[in-house]
Design an enzyme around this catalytic site. Structure first.
Site, PDB file in Angstrom:
ATOM      1  N   CYS A 167     -19.694  55.061  58.980  1.00 37.22           N
ATOM      2  CA  CYS A 167     -18.731  54.690  60.032  1.00 37.22           C
ATOM      3  C   CYS A 167     -17.953  53.448  59.646  1.00 37.22           C
ATOM      4  O   CYS A 167     -16.951  53.122  60.272  1.00 37.22           O
ATOM      5  CB  CYS A 167     -19.431  54.388  61.350  1.00 37.22           C
ATOM      6  SG  CYS A 167     -20.346  55.753  62.018  1.00 37.22           S
ATOM      7  N   HIS A 197      -5.860  66.816  60.742  1.00 40.06           N
ATOM      8  CA  HIS A 197      -4.872  65.843  60.260  1.00 40.06           C
ATOM      9  C   HIS A 197      -3.468  66.434  60.377  1.00 40.06           C
ATOM     10  O   HIS A 197      -2.509  65.752  60.744  1.00 40.06           O
ATOM     11  CB  HIS A 197      -5.113  65.486  58.794  1.00 40.06           C
ATOM     12  CG  HIS A 197      -6.510  65.028  58.475  1.00 40.06           C
ATOM     13  ND1 HIS A 197      -7.352  65.725  57.640  1.00 40.06           N
ATOM     14  CD2 HIS A 197      -7.213  63.955  58.909  1.00 40.06           C
ATOM     15  CE1 HIS A 197      -8.511  65.079  57.545  1.00 40.06           C
ATOM     16  NE2 HIS A 197      -8.456  64.009  58.321  1.00 40.06           N
ATOM     17  N   LYS A 238     -16.033  65.240  58.396  1.00 42.50           N
ATOM     18  CA  LYS A 238     -15.912  65.155  56.937  1.00 42.50           C
ATOM     19  C   LYS A 238     -16.916  66.023  56.212  1.00 42.50           C
ATOM     20  O   LYS A 238     -16.592  66.774  55.313  1.00 42.50           O
ATOM     21  CB  LYS A 238     -16.085  63.702  56.513  1.00 42.50           C
ATOM     22  CG  LYS A 238     -14.797  62.967  56.648  1.00 42.50           C
ATOM     23  CD  LYS A 238     -14.958  61.490  56.521  1.00 42.50           C
ATOM     24  CE  LYS A 238     -13.838  60.810  57.260  1.00 42.50           C
ATOM     25  NZ  LYS A 238     -14.097  60.587  58.665  1.00 42.50           N
ATOM     26  N   CYS A 279     -23.609  50.988  59.564  1.00 42.40           N
ATOM     27  CA  CYS A 279     -23.535  52.326  58.957  1.00 42.40           C
ATOM     28  C   CYS A 279     -22.359  52.343  57.990  1.00 42.40           C
ATOM     29  O   CYS A 279     -21.226  52.111  58.388  1.00 42.40           O
ATOM     30  CB  CYS A 279     -23.374  53.414  60.023  1.00 42.40           C
ATOM     31  SG  CYS A 279     -22.981  55.013  59.275  1.00 42.40           S
ATOM     32  N   HIS A 322      -7.256  68.517  56.535  1.00 39.87           N
ATOM     33  CA  HIS A 322      -7.530  69.761  57.255  1.00 39.87           C
ATOM     34  C   HIS A 322      -6.552  69.864  58.415  1.00 39.87           C
ATOM     35  O   HIS A 322      -5.717  68.967  58.615  1.00 39.87           O
ATOM     36  CB  HIS A 322      -8.997  69.858  57.682  1.00 39.87           C
ATOM     37  CG  HIS A 322      -9.494  68.721  58.526  1.00 39.87           C
ATOM     38  ND1 HIS A 322      -8.974  68.448  59.777  1.00 39.87           N
ATOM     39  CD2 HIS A 322     -10.457  67.784  58.304  1.00 39.87           C
ATOM     40  CE1 HIS A 322      -9.605  67.400  60.280  1.00 39.87           C
ATOM     41  NE2 HIS A 322     -10.504  66.969  59.405  1.00 39.87           N
ATOM     42  N   CYS A 327     -27.748  56.972  62.002  1.00 38.42           N
ATOM     43  CA  CYS A 327     -26.426  57.278  62.552  1.00 38.42           C
ATOM     44  C   CYS A 327     -26.306  58.797  62.685  1.00 38.42           C
ATOM     45  O   CYS A 327     -26.378  59.514  61.681  1.00 38.42           O
ATOM     46  CB  CYS A 327     -25.335  56.749  61.626  1.00 38.42           C
ATOM     47  SG  CYS A 327     -23.720  57.450  62.031  1.00 38.42           S
ATOM     48  N   HIS A 377     -23.465  60.529  60.562  1.00 40.03           N
ATOM     49  CA  HIS A 377     -23.556  60.624  59.107  1.00 40.03           C
ATOM     50  C   HIS A 377     -24.958  60.939  58.615  1.00 40.03           C
ATOM     51  O   HIS A 377     -25.187  61.085  57.408  1.00 40.03           O
ATOM     52  CB  HIS A 377     -23.046  59.326  58.464  1.00 40.03           C
ATOM     53  CG  HIS A 377     -21.593  59.125  58.708  1.00 40.03           C
ATOM     54  ND1 HIS A 377     -21.118  58.387  59.762  1.00 40.03           N
ATOM     55  CD2 HIS A 377     -20.509  59.633  58.092  1.00 40.03           C
ATOM     56  CE1 HIS A 377     -19.808  58.423  59.761  1.00 40.03           C
ATOM     57  NE2 HIS A 377     -19.408  59.178  58.765  1.00 40.03           N
ATOM     58  N   LYS A 380     -16.987  71.465  65.123  1.00 42.68           N
ATOM     59  CA  LYS A 380     -16.246  70.251  64.768  1.00 42.68           C
ATOM     60  C   LYS A 380     -15.712  70.328  63.343  1.00 42.68           C
ATOM     61  O   LYS A 380     -16.312  70.980  62.501  1.00 42.68           O
ATOM     62  CB  LYS A 380     -17.208  69.059  64.827  1.00 42.68           C
ATOM     63  CG  LYS A 380     -17.076  68.224  66.069  1.00 42.68           C
ATOM     64  CD  LYS A 380     -18.054  67.093  66.008  1.00 42.68           C
ATOM     65  CE  LYS A 380     -17.343  65.776  65.790  1.00 42.68           C
ATOM     66  NZ  LYS A 380     -18.191  64.631  66.057  1.00 42.68           N
TER      67      LYS A 380
HETATM   68  N1  MSP Z   1      -8.474  55.854  58.782  1.00 46.41           N
HETATM   69  C1  MSP Z   1      -8.665  55.961  60.181  1.00 46.41           C
HETATM   70  C2  MSP Z   1      -7.394  55.691  60.941  1.00 46.41           C
HETATM   71  C3  MSP Z   1      -6.775  54.367  60.692  1.00 46.41           C
HETATM   72  S1  MSP Z   1      -5.253  54.223  61.485  1.00 46.41           S
HETATM   73  C4  MSP Z   1      -4.900  52.641  61.407  1.00 46.41           C
HETATM   74  C5  MSP Z   1      -9.114  57.374  60.535  1.00 46.41           C
HETATM   75  N2  MSP Z   1      -8.860  58.310  59.629  1.00 46.41           N
HETATM   76  S2  MSP Z   1      -9.204  59.867  59.788  1.00 46.41           S
HETATM   77  O1  MSP Z   1      -8.924  60.456  58.507  1.00 46.41           O
HETATM   78  O2  MSP Z   1     -10.502  60.053  60.304  1.00 46.41           O
HETATM   79  O3  MSP Z   1      -8.147  60.393  60.790  1.00 46.41           O
HETATM   80  C6  MSP Z   1      -8.354  60.468  62.172  1.00 46.41           C
HETATM   81  C7  MSP Z   1      -7.164  61.116  62.774  1.00 46.41           C
HETATM   82  O4  MSP Z   1      -6.902  62.372  62.142  1.00 46.41           O
HETATM   83  C8  MSP Z   1      -7.279  61.457  64.245  1.00 46.41           C
HETATM   84  O5  MSP Z   1      -7.022  60.370  65.081  1.00 46.41           O
HETATM   85  C9  MSP Z   1      -6.237  62.551  64.356  1.00 46.41           C
HETATM   86  O6  MSP Z   1      -4.966  61.996  64.301  1.00 46.41           O
HETATM   87  C10 MSP Z   1      -6.483  63.334  63.086  1.00 46.41           C
HETATM   88  N3  MSP Z   1      -7.568  64.286  63.248  1.00 46.41           N
HETATM   89  C11 MSP Z   1      -8.641  64.409  62.421  1.00 46.41           C
HETATM   90  N4  MSP Z   1      -9.424  65.423  62.881  1.00 46.41           N
HETATM   91  C12 MSP Z   1      -8.895  65.944  63.989  1.00 46.41           C
HETATM   92  C13 MSP Z   1      -9.250  67.007  64.837  1.00 46.41           C
HETATM   93  N5  MSP Z   1     -10.341  67.715  64.638  1.00 46.41           N
HETATM   94  N6  MSP Z   1      -8.443  67.278  65.884  1.00 46.41           N
HETATM   95  C14 MSP Z   1      -7.291  66.581  66.122  1.00 46.41           C
HETATM   96  N7  MSP Z   1      -6.937  65.575  65.327  1.00 46.41           N
HETATM   97  C15 MSP Z   1      -7.712  65.194  64.280  1.00 46.41           C
HETATM   98  O7  MSP Z   1      -9.635  57.560  61.613  1.00 46.41           O
END
Ligand code: MSP
Length: 641
Positions: free
Chosen positions: A136, A22, A306, A133, A19, A150, A153, A303
């Protein structure tokens, strides 16, 4: 020669579709990489996917697929999304790859051999029992749970007791603290640095490196009843991808000899700012130079998690605005580092304002006049056209200051430098009135003006290349430029274009976006006037805004509406009238006498036929609007910054 630049995004979980959250990190990393390369630096940009853990196994089962089939499918979604966004990563790391497994083994072996300063083993075996969890992927503390559930989730945490290998994190915290304090280990922005220092002061304890219960992961090389803890597995990606276990030369270049920068949102701060450097210290490996934690995006106040909330698929956004503009819009909504709420209807307004109007129009107006007056050939420069010196001195500063912003992780500001130059180009065009010069037959003067505008466009085609690579390539072909002059150095010179080259625009580079959606999007907010944007400033406008303290001296309702108040305000040196949409929340009596903050440098506008000469700041929460007012005794007219 500056050292190479190595930048990483987090590796994204495969149980979520990509999304714009990312995409935000990934586009930023891509932008920074491209900019450093433009400045002559070597760069390596890593992204990838985090594929192990119970929730992946669960999701695969629910989808009726094997774990790896499930991973392959989501990896494909991520790769497609990145391709559609023109993401030019150097390597895509998957934690299910063989080379990654070897690196996890290597780092864990090195950590197992380490002794802490007081001679204890850095890794030890112990039992752990606690609520876990699977969403998480971690043991939870009582604080994390609400009635054993949690909240993230919405599932019950399971009580788990198992043998684990533990890592003596606490032994490494003093050294990490020292390096943070001395800025050897840079955590940015400052607020996040303070947060990490605060965490170190709390008793965060050791963490376990392995799990017995988890089924989908990397078995430990020294005990295959255990799988590597997902965060240990995931964090190691940053070194496995550049050859920690299988390519020493590459590892020396991109880790030991490079500026190493990890980019992410603030959600995964503890893992990157404490766990990871501690693991590296124990393993005897250099720690990263910088962790930059940007803000968290919500969409229309919700927010993007997921399972819940609003999500925008970057591919949909690309369909709507094109890849280049999507990249531009994502990075220009907010200063990098602060949280922001994405409001979809603003995208169209901003696209039309910055790209279609400001940049697109400059290109088409200039190309048109060159086509009609100079047979589509670039005219000769003329050094003494009025206004040129001022324009040139603006242009000269842009590459340097934009690059300084890039070095300080402020992509939004770097881009704003270039867009401001576009605006200066437009102003120069309007001020010199080239259409009049054409009518009057002042060909030399006209040619000089158009030449200068083309130079501005050439510089902009370099400066905006990292954010809009394809569109800037289009612009460069309008100017008959090839890649040999695509460098930051080249953006620092003027009079670079050769007179006589073809200047030809076949199709508009940024066609206006069809505004069909919301009432707010129906207006075009090219000017920073306050009549056409529903009382809201977009970010670019906000960045230019001059805020001042004012006192409301008189207020009255405006007839025929229950939303607007007409206010007379005192700005210290002058009195003004403004119209504000606050009548549902404040009566004229309540607002009179209040000290408020106003945007003072807007063009006057008429709202419901009443002149308004400024805009006030207010905050909205739960449907209620509250004025940003001051309790302090700052005098009216004080600047707010
Ligand atoms: N897999 C772990 C990260 C491991 S790194 C060694 C993880 N993955 S995640 O898919 O949840 O990605 C989190 C990251 O995605 C955030 O730190 C950010 O870089 C990006 N984002 C995901 N959602 C976001 C927002 N809503 N806003 C800004 N960045 C976001 O955590």
């Amino acid at each position: 020669m500056p050292n190479p630049f190595y930048v990483t995004t987090p590796i994204y979980y495969v149980n979520d579709r990509p999304h714009i959250g990312h995409a935000y990190t990934t586009v930023a990393a891509d932008f920074l990489t491209r900019f450093h390369v433009l400045a002559g630096r070597e760069a390596f940009f890593l992204t990838g996917t985090d594929e192990h853990g119970s929730k992946v196994a669960e999701a695969a089962q629910a989808a009726g697929l094997s774990e790896i089939e499930f991973c392959d499918r989501t990896v494909d979604h991520f790769k497609k999304a990145w391709e559609s966004l023109l993401i030019n990563y150097s390597y895509f790391i998957r934690t299910t790859s063989e080379r990654h497994k070897k690196a996890v083994w290597k780092i864990l072996d090195a950590m197992r051999q380490a002794k802490t300063d007081d001679g204890q083993d850095a890794v030890y075996s112990d039992y752990y029992e606690g609520p876990y969890c699977t969403g998480c992927e971690k043991f939870m503390t009582e604080k994390d749970l609400v009635d054993g559930i949690c909240p993230l989730h919405n599932r019950k945490a399971e009580l788990i007791k198992e043998k684990n290998y533990f890592f003596r994190l606490s032994a490494y915290l003093p050294e990490i603290k020292r390096r943070i304090k001395s800025n050897e280990f840079l955590i940015l922005p400052e607020e996040r640095r303070r947060e990490v220092l605060g965490l170190i002061e709390q008793d965060i304890g050791d963490f376990s490196l392995s799990r017995e219960k988890v089924k989908w992961g990397i078995p430990l090389s020294f005990d295959d009843s255990q799988l590597a803890y997902v965060w240990v597995d995931a964090l190691t990606n940053y070194v496995s991808a550049i050859g920690y276990a299988d390519d020493q030369e590459s590892f020396d270049k991109w880790w030991n000899g490079a500026e190493v920068v990890h980019l992410m949102a603030k959600d995964i701060l503890k893992f990157h700012c404490l766990y990871w450097p501690a693991m590296l210290l124990a393993a005897g490996v250099k720690i990263p130079d910088t962790v930059f934690l940007h803000g968290f995006l919500t969409v229309d106040g919700e927010k993007m998690s997921k399972s819940l909330g609003k999500k925008i698929d970057p591919i949909d956004m690309v369909k709507e605005f094109g890849a280049d503009a999507t990249r531009y819009l994502l990075l220009t909504q907010f200063p990098f580092g602060i949280d922001g709420d994405i409001q979809v209807d603003r995208f169209t307004r901003q696209y039309n304002s910055d790209l279609a109007n400001d940049l697109g129009n400059l290109v088409s107006r200039v190309a048109k006049l060159i086509a009609t007056n100079f047979d589509s050939k670039l005219p000769d420069p003329k050094k003494d056209v009025p206004g040129l010196k001022a324009l040139m001195s603006k242009a000269e500063k842009v590459p340097g200051s934009a690059y300084a912003h890039v070095k300080h992780f402020a992509p939004d500001k770097a881009i704003a430098e270039a867009i401001n130059l576009v605006r200066a180009g437009n102003k120069y065009f309007t001020d010199t009135e080239p259409w009049k010069l054409a009518k009057e037959g002042q060909t030399d003067e006209l040619g000089g003006v158009l030449y200068a505008c083309c130079e501005i466009l050439r510089i902009v085609s370099i400066m905006l290349h990292p954010i809009m690579p394809n569109k800037m390539q289009e612009l460069r072909s309008v100017l008959s430029l090839d890649d040999s002059t695509l460098s930051l150095k080249n953006a620092q010179i003027f009079f670079e274009l050769k007179p006589g080259v073809k200047i030809e625009l076949k199709e508009s580079i940024f066609p206006r976006h069809d505004v069909k959606k919301t009432a707010a999007a129906k207006t075009d907010s090219k000017s920073s006037g306050n009549s056409d944007n529903n009382g809201l400033l977009d970010f670019a406008e906000f960045a230019r805004a001059k805020l001042k303290v004012a006192v409301v001296i008189e207020a009255e309702k405006i007839e025929g509406t229950d939303k607007l108040l007409k206010l007379q305000i005192d700005l210290g040196t002058e009195k003004r009238q403004i119209v504000a949409g606050v009548a549902e929340f404040y009566t004229p009596e309540e607002i009179t006498g209040k000290k408020i903050i106003v945007v003072s440098n807007l063009k006057p506008a008429k709202i419901r036929g009443v002149e308004s000469n400024g805009m006030l700041l207010a905050a909205k929460s739960g449907g209620k609007l509250t004025l940003v007012s001051l309790a302090s005794d700052l005098p009216a007219g004080s600047d707010v910054s």
